[in-house]
Motif scaffolding. Structure first.
Motif, PDB file in Angstrom:
ATOM      1  N   LEU A  90       0.793  -1.346   0.003  1.00  0.00           N
ATOM      2  CA  LEU A  90       0.001   0.086   0.040  1.00  0.00           C
ATOM      3  C   LEU A  90       0.952   1.046   0.021  1.00  0.00           C
ATOM      4  O   LEU A  90       0.401   2.355  -0.558  1.00  0.00           O
ATOM      5  N   THR A  91       2.056   1.150   0.887  1.00  0.00           N
ATOM      6  CA  THR A  91       2.789   2.654   0.835  1.00  0.00           C
ATOM      7  C   THR A  91       3.848   2.652  -0.412  1.00  0.00           C
ATOM      8  O   THR A  91       3.967   3.666  -0.859  1.00  0.00           O
ATOM      9  N   GLN A  92       4.286   1.281  -0.735  1.00  0.00           N
ATOM     10  CA  GLN A  92       5.523   1.516  -1.808  1.00  0.00           C
ATOM     11  C   GLN A  92       4.914   1.273  -3.322  1.00  0.00           C
ATOM     12  O   GLN A  92       5.328   1.915  -4.246  1.00  0.00           O
ATOM     13  N   GLN A  93       3.556   0.668  -3.323  1.00  0.00           N
ATOM     14  CA  GLN A  93       3.373   0.284  -4.636  1.00  0.00           C
ATOM     15  C   GLN A  93       2.087   1.275  -5.188  1.00  0.00           C
ATOM     16  O   GLN A  93       1.807   1.809  -6.287  1.00  0.00           O
ATOM     17  N   LEU A  94       1.139   1.491  -3.952  1.00  0.00           N
ATOM     18  CA  LEU A  94      -0.190   2.329  -4.212  1.00  0.00           C
ATOM     19  C   LEU A  94       0.330   3.800  -3.663  1.00  0.00           C
ATOM     20  O   LEU A  94      -0.712   4.590  -3.820  1.00  0.00           O
ATOM     21  N   ASN A  95       1.378   4.064  -3.238  1.00  0.00           N
ATOM     22  CA  ASN A  95       1.733   5.313  -2.751  1.00  0.00           C
ATOM     23  C   ASN A  95       0.888   5.888  -1.659  1.00  0.00           C
ATOM     24  O   ASN A  95       0.519   7.117  -1.639  1.00  0.00           O
ATOM     25  N   LEU A  96       0.392   5.173  -0.689  1.00  0.00           N
ATOM     26  CA  LEU A  96      -0.683   5.719   0.316  1.00  0.00           C
ATOM     27  C   LEU A  96       0.188   6.284   1.373  1.00  0.00           C
ATOM     28  O   LEU A  96       1.175   5.590   1.927  1.00  0.00           O
ATOM     29  N   PRO A  97      -0.265   7.216   2.206  1.00  0.00           N
ATOM     30  CA  PRO A  97       0.420   7.759   3.459  1.00  0.00           C
ATOM     31  C   PRO A  97       0.221   6.621   4.343  1.00  0.00           C
ATOM     32  O   PRO A  97      -0.615   5.873   4.379  1.00  0.00           O
ATOM     33  N   LEU A  98       1.231   6.560   5.259  1.00  0.00           N
ATOM     34  CA  LEU A  98       1.303   5.682   6.336  1.00  0.00           C
ATOM     35  C   LEU A  98       0.071   5.406   7.247  1.00  0.00           C
ATOM     36  O   LEU A  98      -0.509   4.217   7.413  1.00  0.00           O
ATOM     37  N   VAL A  99      -0.353   6.252   7.811  1.00  0.00           N
ATOM     38  CA  VAL A  99      -1.521   6.378   8.486  1.00  0.00           C
ATOM     39  C   VAL A  99      -2.855   5.791   7.873  1.00  0.00           C
ATOM     40  O   VAL A  99      -3.770   4.907   8.224  1.00  0.00           O
ATOM     41  N   LYS A 100      -3.013   6.288   6.696  1.00  0.00           N
ATOM     42  CA  LYS A 100      -4.243   5.913   5.861  1.00  0.00           C
ATOM     43  C   LYS A 100      -4.066   4.337   5.465  1.00  0.00           C
ATOM     44  O   LYS A 100      -4.964   3.745   5.557  1.00  0.00           O
ATOM     45  N   ALA A 101      -2.786   4.003   5.042  1.00  0.00           N
ATOM     46  CA  ALA A 101      -2.571   2.776   4.661  1.00  0.00           C
ATOM     47  C   ALA A 101      -2.884   1.653   6.016  1.00  0.00           C
ATOM     48  O   ALA A 101      -3.434   0.668   5.804  1.00  0.00           O
ATOM     49  N   HIS A 127      -1.978  -2.020  15.632  1.00  0.00           N
ATOM     50  CA  HIS A 127      -1.231  -1.262  14.549  1.00  0.00           C
ATOM     51  C   HIS A 127       0.291  -1.386  14.649  1.00  0.00           C
ATOM     52  O   HIS A 127       1.092  -0.921  14.281  1.00  0.00           O
ATOM     53  N   LEU A 128       0.636  -2.235  15.725  1.00  0.00           N
ATOM     54  CA  LEU A 128       2.057  -2.568  16.266  1.00  0.00           C
ATOM     55  C   LEU A 128       3.171  -2.886  14.942  1.00  0.00           C
ATOM     56  O   LEU A 128       3.889  -2.569  14.747  1.00  0.00           O
ATOM     57  N   HIS A 129       2.543  -4.169  14.220  1.00  0.00           N
ATOM     58  CA  HIS A 129       3.215  -4.677  13.046  1.00  0.00           C
ATOM     59  C   HIS A 129       3.395  -3.694  12.030  1.00  0.00           C
ATOM     60  O   HIS A 129       4.322  -3.768  11.627  1.00  0.00           O
ATOM     61  N   SER A 130       2.359  -2.888  11.698  1.00  0.00           N
ATOM     62  CA  SER A 130       2.600  -1.642  10.710  1.00  0.00           C
ATOM     63  C   SER A 130       3.647  -0.864  10.885  1.00  0.00           C
ATOM     64  O   SER A 130       4.515  -0.636  10.139  1.00  0.00           O
ATOM     65  N   PHE A 131       3.727  -0.326  12.239  1.00  0.00           N
ATOM     66  CA  PHE A 131       4.687   0.580  12.647  1.00  0.00           C
ATOM     67  C   PHE A 131       6.047   0.037  12.702  1.00  0.00           C
ATOM     68  O   PHE A 131       7.058   0.451  12.366  1.00  0.00           O
ATOM     69  N   VAL A 132       6.104  -1.502  13.228  1.00  0.00           N
ATOM     70  CA  VAL A 132       7.350  -1.997  13.402  1.00  0.00           C
ATOM     71  C   VAL A 132       8.038  -2.391  11.896  1.00  0.00           C
ATOM     72  O   VAL A 132       9.283  -2.322  11.783  1.00  0.00           O
ATOM     73  N   ILE A 133       7.000  -2.492  11.076  1.00  0.00           N
ATOM     74  CA  ILE A 133       7.628  -2.912   9.760  1.00  0.00           C
ATOM     75  C   ILE A 133       8.267  -1.550   9.225  1.00  0.00           C
ATOM     76  O   ILE A 133       9.284  -1.591   8.547  1.00  0.00           O
TER      77      ILE A 133
END
Length: 622
Positions: free
Chosen positions: A74-85, A368-374
């Motif tokens: 979502l963030t690298q291919q669809l270019n969504l902001p982190l919080v939105k993704a 949301h921990l795993h999203s932020f940890v990545i």
């Protein structure tokens, strides 16, 4: 005394009338049931596990490979902001955890677990195929943005394709999640006496197999997604899901498929309505005078009848026998009178809800921990050698490895050791196991906060706070302790929670109970989205805790401390609930010799003379 005698006589008359009507066919019925039991014993067992576990392993492999690295897509291919993704994934994760409640009700009420699993798997496969296609066709993605600065986000039409794919997978998971583990458990004798006599715990080994599948996905699939391409990275899980459907169908002739016995929600509603109608009736002093009908409950109490308990006595009013009930003894109106077993089904659910709800805030804390940890891992040095880097999403393998190792050690070392002191065949109770898991989760979040402080200190030391795409010279293995702690917590909390829901729920509502686990995840995810959104909105533009693009300028450690506080409050709540919890009272049954016709008549005569209760069953209490 006169009222009590009248109620007892009415109850006896209702049961005697039912027994008289059925005694004419009992011999033939017993013979038929004996033949059915013989066929049932030939089904199920360990021989079904290769097919069921192959299905679940392929399914878990597909789901883990599909979702583990989705934040990167979502963030690298669809270019969504982190919080939105992150919120997108959390919201659809919440949806995919809510749909199992619907799937469970369909399975328990009408379709059965077997057909619900097949239907859910096919829908899930359609969602995976559509998302894999979108990853292959460039027109379905925005232009690449390697710098991650001023990127063009995915268009509405591109996002709608993403949303439709995630909706299909969410609906499909509704048929899979609540049914697979309970369907697998249905293949074994899960009565307490049988479980205590086994040297292994079904749920421990089930989670072990699922962990192996997840481990494979996090290593193989995530590496392909980051280094080969998203077409293959999403296509391989879709192929794995297709194989899981084939494996499951292939073993169909071996399965023990329990028939659904009507909607459990209707039975619960009948108890509430019956109790409300009799709210002004006088409760008998002797609970034995409450209405019981083993013949009526036989289909929903195969593994044992629930006994009367002293909790929630208001519901017991549904079993008071009145003059009107006595007039309709041949076919009791279940919206006016309920058996003790059916009342206790409702009590089981009410007792479980406080313990179940304690898991909601745990999910909120970790949603949301795993999203932020990545994202943290992506900014750290991930080299194992000069030419090989660990994909950020693959760091979860350390949590999985810890869980796999922990399950084996728990089964082989901890349980025998604890059994010496507790006398419990399982070592410790489900409630104690879950409490340990909740405590370890708090420690894991504290460690996460401390490690984020260290990461930002190194970034500041090398003047990299304003370079979101730069690699900070700190090893990604600093994140390892929190992954290990989360893995240990999983051994205690997740397995104990599933075992608790299966064991303490009424036997005809086990899919629904498993769905409660998913509903818990759903509610926790939605609350987690609310927490992240509020933190992002109200922590200011300049010093935002969770910035959209530059995590180095954020205060993620503050967010972790907030989550730690939520978990601590939740642990206190759980301990209080567990302290007052009462395990369900169950009267287990075992097969016994069928009495001859003259014995039946003798039993009926004794009952008519007031010498005992008629028991036209092939089972005896153990």
């Amino acid at each position: 005394m006169a009222i009590g005698t009248l109620a007892r006589d009415m109850k006896h008359e209702m049961e005697l009338e039912l027994e008289r009507n059925s005694s004419k066919v009992d011999n033939g019925k017993w013979k038929k049931e004996e033949e059915e039991d013989g066929e049932r014993r030939k089904l199920g067992g360990i021989k079904t596990m290769p097919f069921i576990l192959s299905n679940e392993i392929c399914d878990k492999f597909a789901a883990a490979g599909f979702h583990a690295n989705m934040i990167t897509y979502l963030t690298q291919q669809l270019n969504l902001p982190l919080v939105k993704a992150s919120n997108t994934l959390t919201n659809f994760g919440g949806l995919s955890s809510f749909t199992p409640l619907v799937g469970a009700l369909i399975a328990d009420s009408y379709a059965g677990r077997y057909w619900t699993i097949i239907g859910g798997s096919i829908i899930y496969e359609l969602g995976m195929i559509s998302l894999a296609v979108s990853a292959v066709l460039p027109s379905l993605r925005p232009p690449p943005c390697p710098s991650q600065m001023n990127c063009k986000e995915a268009s509405n039409s591109q996002l709608w394709l993403l949303y439709m794919s995630l909706i299909l997978t969410s609906i499909g998971s509704g048929g899979i999640k609540p049914c697979v583990v309970t369907f697998a458990a249905d293949q074994f004798d899960m009565r307490r006496s049988a479980v205590a006599s086994r040297s292994w715990n079904f749920f421990n080994w089930y989670y072990f197999c699922m962990g192996m599948a997840t481990l494979t996905a996090l290593t193989v699939v995530v590496y392909i997604q980051d280094n080969v391409g998203w077409g293959w990275g999403l296509g391989i899980p879709a192929i794995g899901m297709a194989l899981s459907i084939i494996a499951f169908i292939f073993g169909s002739s071996l399965y023990n498929k329990l028939k659904p016995e009507g909607s459990p929600l209707v039975r619960l509603a009948q108890v509430v309505v019956a109790a409300a109608k009799k709210r002004k009736e006088v409760m008998p002093l002797d609970p034995g005078m409450l209405y019981q009908n083993r013949e009526l409950d036989s289909a929903i109490s195969v593994n044992g009848r629930l006994l009367h308990s002293d909790q929630f006595k208001w519901f017991d009013r549904a079993a008071i026998v009145t003059d009107e009930d006595a007039k309709d003894s041949k076919s009791p109106n279940l919206w006016r009178i309920a058996t003790v077993h059916r009342i206790e089904e409702l009590k089981c659910i009410v007792r479980m809800l406080p313990i179940w709800s304690a898991g909601i805030l745990l999910v909120t804390a970790s949603s949301h921990l795993h999203s932020f940890v990545i994202q943290q891992a992506r900014s750290m040095d991930r080299h194992l050698s000069h030419s090989f880097e660990i994909p950020p999403a693959s760091l979860s393998i350390f949590s999985i490895l810890t869980m796999l190792t922990g399950l084996v050690l728990y089964e082989r070392l901890f349980v025998p050791f604890a059994r010496r002191f507790t006398g419990n065949p399982s070592g410790i109770t489900c409630l104690q196991r879950m409490g340990v898991g909740l405590f370890i989760s708090i420690i894991a979040t504290i460690v996460s906060a401390l490690i984020e402080v260290k990461r930002k200190q190194v970034a500041a030391l090398h003047n990299l706070l304003d370079s979101p795409g730069a690699i900070i010279p700190i090893s990604v293995f600093w994140l390892l302790p929190q992954y290990i702690l989360h893995g240990i917590a999983e051994v205690f909390m997740s397995v104990g929670h599933m075992e608790f829901l299966y064991d303490q729920s009424p036997e005809t509502m086990r899919s629904t109970a498993a769905a409660l686990n998913s509903l818990e995840v759903s509610m926790g995810n939605y609350i987690g989205t609310l927490v992240v959104s509020l933190v992002h909105k109200y922590t200011g533009q300049k010093n935002n805790w969770l910035p959209d693009r530059n995590l180095n300028r954020g205060k993620l450690d503050y967010y972790y401390w907030l989550i730690t506080g939520i978990q601590a409050i939740n642990l206190v709540y759980y301990v209080v609930c567990a302290w007052f919890y009462t395990y369900k009272p169950l009267e287990e049954v075992k097969d016994e010799v069928v009495p001859a016709e003259d014995e039946i008549q003798h039993m009926q005569l004794n009952y008519a003379e007031g010498k005992g209760e008629v028991e036209l069953r092939r089972n005896v209490i153990v």
